[in-house]
Structures are given as C-alpha cells and as structure tokens.
Design a protein around this motif. Structure first.
Motif, PDB file in Angstrom:
ATOM      1  N   ASP A   1       0.803  -1.225   0.000  1.00  0.00           N
ATOM      2  CA  ASP A   1       0.000   0.000   0.000  1.00  0.00           C
ATOM      3  C   ASP A   1       0.833   1.271   0.000  1.00  0.00           C
ATOM      4  O   ASP A   1       0.315   2.354  -0.265  1.00  0.00           O
ATOM      5  CB  ASP A   1      -0.940   0.015   1.217  1.00  0.00           C
ATOM      6  CG  ASP A   1      -2.006  -1.063   1.110  1.00  0.00           C
ATOM      7  OD1 ASP A   1      -2.451  -1.349  -0.025  1.00  0.00           O
ATOM      8  OD2 ASP A   1      -2.396  -1.620   2.156  1.00  0.00           O
ATOM      9  N   GLY A   2       2.102   1.177   0.331  1.00  0.00           N
ATOM     10  CA  GLY A   2       2.935   2.372   0.364  1.00  0.00           C
ATOM     11  C   GLY A   2       4.326   2.029   0.857  1.00  0.00           C
ATOM     12  O   GLY A   2       4.595   0.906   1.267  1.00  0.00           O
ATOM     13  N   GLU A   3       5.182   3.027   0.792  1.00  0.00           N
ATOM     14  CA  GLU A   3       6.564   2.829   1.243  1.00  0.00           C
ATOM     15  C   GLU A   3       7.118   4.145   1.751  1.00  0.00           C
ATOM     16  O   GLU A   3       6.643   5.222   1.375  1.00  0.00           O
ATOM     17  CB  GLU A   3       7.431   2.317   0.090  1.00  0.00           C
ATOM     18  CG  GLU A   3       7.559   3.318  -1.041  1.00  0.00           C
ATOM     19  CD  GLU A   3       8.192   2.732  -2.281  1.00  0.00           C
ATOM     20  OE1 GLU A   3       8.967   3.459  -2.932  1.00  0.00           O
ATOM     21  OE2 GLU A   3       7.911   1.571  -2.620  1.00  0.00           O
TER      22      GLU A   3
ATOM     23  N   ALA B   1       4.472  -0.666   3.651  1.00  0.00           N
ATOM     24  CA  ALA B   1       3.167  -0.909   4.277  1.00  0.00           C
ATOM     25  C   ALA B   1       2.427  -1.913   3.404  1.00  0.00           C
ATOM     26  O   ALA B   1       2.180  -1.654   2.225  1.00  0.00           O
ATOM     27  CB  ALA B   1       2.385   0.389   4.383  1.00  0.00           C
ATOM     28  N   THR B   2       2.111  -3.079   3.972  1.00  0.00           N
ATOM     29  CA  THR B   2       1.534  -4.151   3.175  1.00  0.00           C
ATOM     30  C   THR B   2       0.203  -4.610   3.749  1.00  0.00           C
ATOM     31  O   THR B   2      -0.043  -4.495   4.950  1.00  0.00           O
ATOM     32  CB  THR B   2       2.483  -5.367   3.105  1.00  0.00           C
ATOM     33  OG1 THR B   2       2.660  -5.888   4.426  1.00  0.00           O
ATOM     34  CG2 THR B   2       3.827  -4.978   2.523  1.00  0.00           C
ATOM     35  N   ALA B   3      -0.624  -5.148   2.865  1.00  0.00           N
ATOM     36  CA  ALA B   3      -1.897  -5.743   3.263  1.00  0.00           C
ATOM     37  C   ALA B   3      -1.845  -7.235   2.985  1.00  0.00           C
ATOM     38  O   ALA B   3      -1.639  -7.651   1.842  1.00  0.00           O
ATOM     39  CB  ALA B   3      -3.048  -5.095   2.505  1.00  0.00           C
ATOM     40  N   PHE B   4      -1.968  -8.024   4.041  1.00  0.00           N
ATOM     41  CA  PHE B   4      -2.160  -9.458   3.911  1.00  0.00           C
ATOM     42  C   PHE B   4      -3.657  -9.737   4.067  1.00  0.00           C
ATOM     43  O   PHE B   4      -4.431  -8.822   4.345  1.00  0.00           O
ATOM     44  CB  PHE B   4      -1.351 -10.198   4.981  1.00  0.00           C
ATOM     45  CG  PHE B   4       0.137 -10.219   4.715  1.00  0.00           C
ATOM     46  CD1 PHE B   4       0.779 -11.382   4.346  1.00  0.00           C
ATOM     47  CD2 PHE B   4       0.899  -9.061   4.863  1.00  0.00           C
ATOM     48  CE1 PHE B   4       2.155 -11.404   4.109  1.00  0.00           C
ATOM     49  CE2 PHE B   4       2.267  -9.068   4.626  1.00  0.00           C
ATOM     50  CZ  PHE B   4       2.894 -10.252   4.246  1.00  0.00           C
ATOM     51  N   GLU B   5      -4.068 -10.962   3.901  1.00  0.00           N
ATOM     52  CA  GLU B   5      -5.497 -11.281   3.967  1.00  0.00           C
ATOM     53  C   GLU B   5      -6.107 -10.938   5.321  1.00  0.00           C
ATOM     54  O   GLU B   5      -7.238 -10.458   5.392  1.00  0.00           O
ATOM     55  CB  GLU B   5      -5.715 -12.769   3.677  1.00  0.00           C
ATOM     56  CG  GLU B   5      -5.515 -13.153   2.230  1.00  0.00           C
ATOM     57  CD  GLU B   5      -5.708 -14.647   2.008  1.00  0.00           C
ATOM     58  OE1 GLU B   5      -6.382 -14.991   1.030  1.00  0.00           O
ATOM     59  OE2 GLU B   5      -5.188 -15.438   2.816  1.00  0.00           O
ATOM     60  N   ARG B   6      -5.372 -11.163   6.393  1.00  0.00           N
ATOM     61  CA  ARG B   6      -5.938 -10.987   7.729  1.00  0.00           C
ATOM     62  C   ARG B   6      -5.201  -9.961   8.585  1.00  0.00           C
ATOM     63  O   ARG B   6      -5.484  -9.832   9.772  1.00  0.00           O
ATOM     64  CB  ARG B   6      -5.959 -12.337   8.468  1.00  0.00           C
ATOM     65  CG  ARG B   6      -6.877 -13.363   7.827  1.00  0.00           C
ATOM     66  CD  ARG B   6      -6.991 -14.630   8.648  1.00  0.00           C
ATOM     67  NE  ARG B   6      -5.742 -15.378   8.724  1.00  0.00           N
ATOM     68  CZ  ARG B   6      -5.331 -16.252   7.807  1.00  0.00           C
ATOM     69  NH1 ARG B   6      -6.069 -16.474   6.732  1.00  0.00           N
ATOM     70  NH2 ARG B   6      -4.193 -16.904   7.950  1.00  0.00           N
TER      71      ARG B   6
END
Length: 200
Positions: A87-89, A103-108
C-alpha cells in the motif's frame, strides 16, 4: 492477533548488533533501494527464498538461510494470510542504515515490512511488524506514569567499540528497590522499544 505477530516479528529480526566501521551513508538512490525491498518481498511471496537472500549481508544470510527464511515466511502467512498488496513505502534514515518500510496488506493483517540497507547497500536487517498506524511521536505516556516519582540519567556501560549507551531510571524515594535491566535485541530500536504507537 497483534501480540502473536509481535512475537513472530522477533523471529525474523536479523540486524547487526553494532554499526559497521564505515559511517558514511550509502549513496544508492532511494527509488533503487525501495525497488529492491519490493523485489525481496516479491521473492518471498513467490517462494523464491534463495533469490530473496541474494543481497543479504553474510551475517543475515547466516541467520536466515533459505530454509529458515521459508519457515518464517510460512509462519507469517499462516497467521496473516497471503500477501495481497503493497500500500505504500517510506525511507527512514537511521545512520549508518537506510531503512525501507513497506506498508503491506495481507489477507488478515496489515504489516510493515522493514528492510535495512547498510553502507554497502546490502540488506543488513529484515523484519515484519504490525502496521505502525500512528507515528511513535503521537504515543501518549500511560496514565500511571508519574514522572515525579523517578529520575533518569544517561549512562554508558563499557567502553570502546562495544560501549552501550543507556538510560538509568531510579526512584526518588529513599531505600533499596529491585533492579531490572532491559536490553533490546531486535535491531535499531529506541530505548522504549517503540513499535508503531506502542512503547513496550
């Protein structure tokens, strides 16, 4: 979930305990190291653990050989689910390191993937933490912290290359009290061991 992820983050910490002798910052462009951090994450997500460790320093490679890296990544996706997106850095200057925070999005879960580059532009640190959210500077002291009951002074334990700077906190009331020594071991943390808005 967050507490389990914090424990998991500690498994993947692999950072030099002391700064290298060279003190100049690496000259590699920020976009280049950000791209390399993303490539590392992509290799992990793709199961290419031998590729992922290509730019590791010898110390990090020894701590996280491909099979160990695979094991830790499996633990992460078991808890957080598969990686969905970045999502960003941001780039954080922590001399002698340049640190890329993805900044990352995992499933949970939302996690920050933290990749530190040393003065030779090699990867000298890697860990995962719950997404920071509020900046550490926004964290308020806990309601039970009464600063009138203790005093603090800056100290140094030892000398030379391995001198350890610290903060000595002592109660203002007279008498003997138990002592606790806290030494962080998870990378270039501050003395509050700040993780996002938490200061454990």
């Amino acid at each position: 979930m967050v507490s389990r992820l914090l424990l998991l983050a500690a498994l993947l910490m692999a950072w030099p305990p002391a700064s290298p002798a060279q003190s100049t910052m690496p000259t590699e462009h920020s976009a280049d190291i950000a791209a390399r951090a993303r490539a590392l994450l992509s290799a992990l997500a793709g199961g290419h653990f031998d590729v992922a460790e290509h730019d590791f320093t010898a110390q990090v490679r020894a701590a996280l050989p491909p099979e160990r890296l695979a094991d830790v990544w499996h633990q992460i996706i078991t808890q957080a689910g598969s990686l969905k997106q970045v999502d960003g850095e941001r780039i954080v200057e922590q001399p002698p390191f340049r640190v890329v925070v993805l900044a990352t999005a995992f499933e949970r879960a939302e996690l920050d993937v933290v990749v530190a580059f040393d003065t030779s532009a090699q990867i000298a640190g890697l860990h995962f933490t719950p997404h920071a959210g509020a900046a550490p500077s926004d964290a308020a002291p806990p309601p039970y912290a009464d600063t009138s009951t203790f005093r603090e002074e800056q100290v140094t334990v030892g000398n030379g290359e391995w001198a350890l700077p610290g903060t000595l906190s002592r109660p203002t009331a007279p008498g003997s009290v138990p002592a606790v020594v806290l030494v962080h071991g998870s990378g270039p943390n501050d003395r509050d061991e700040t993780i996002g808005g938490s200061k454990p």
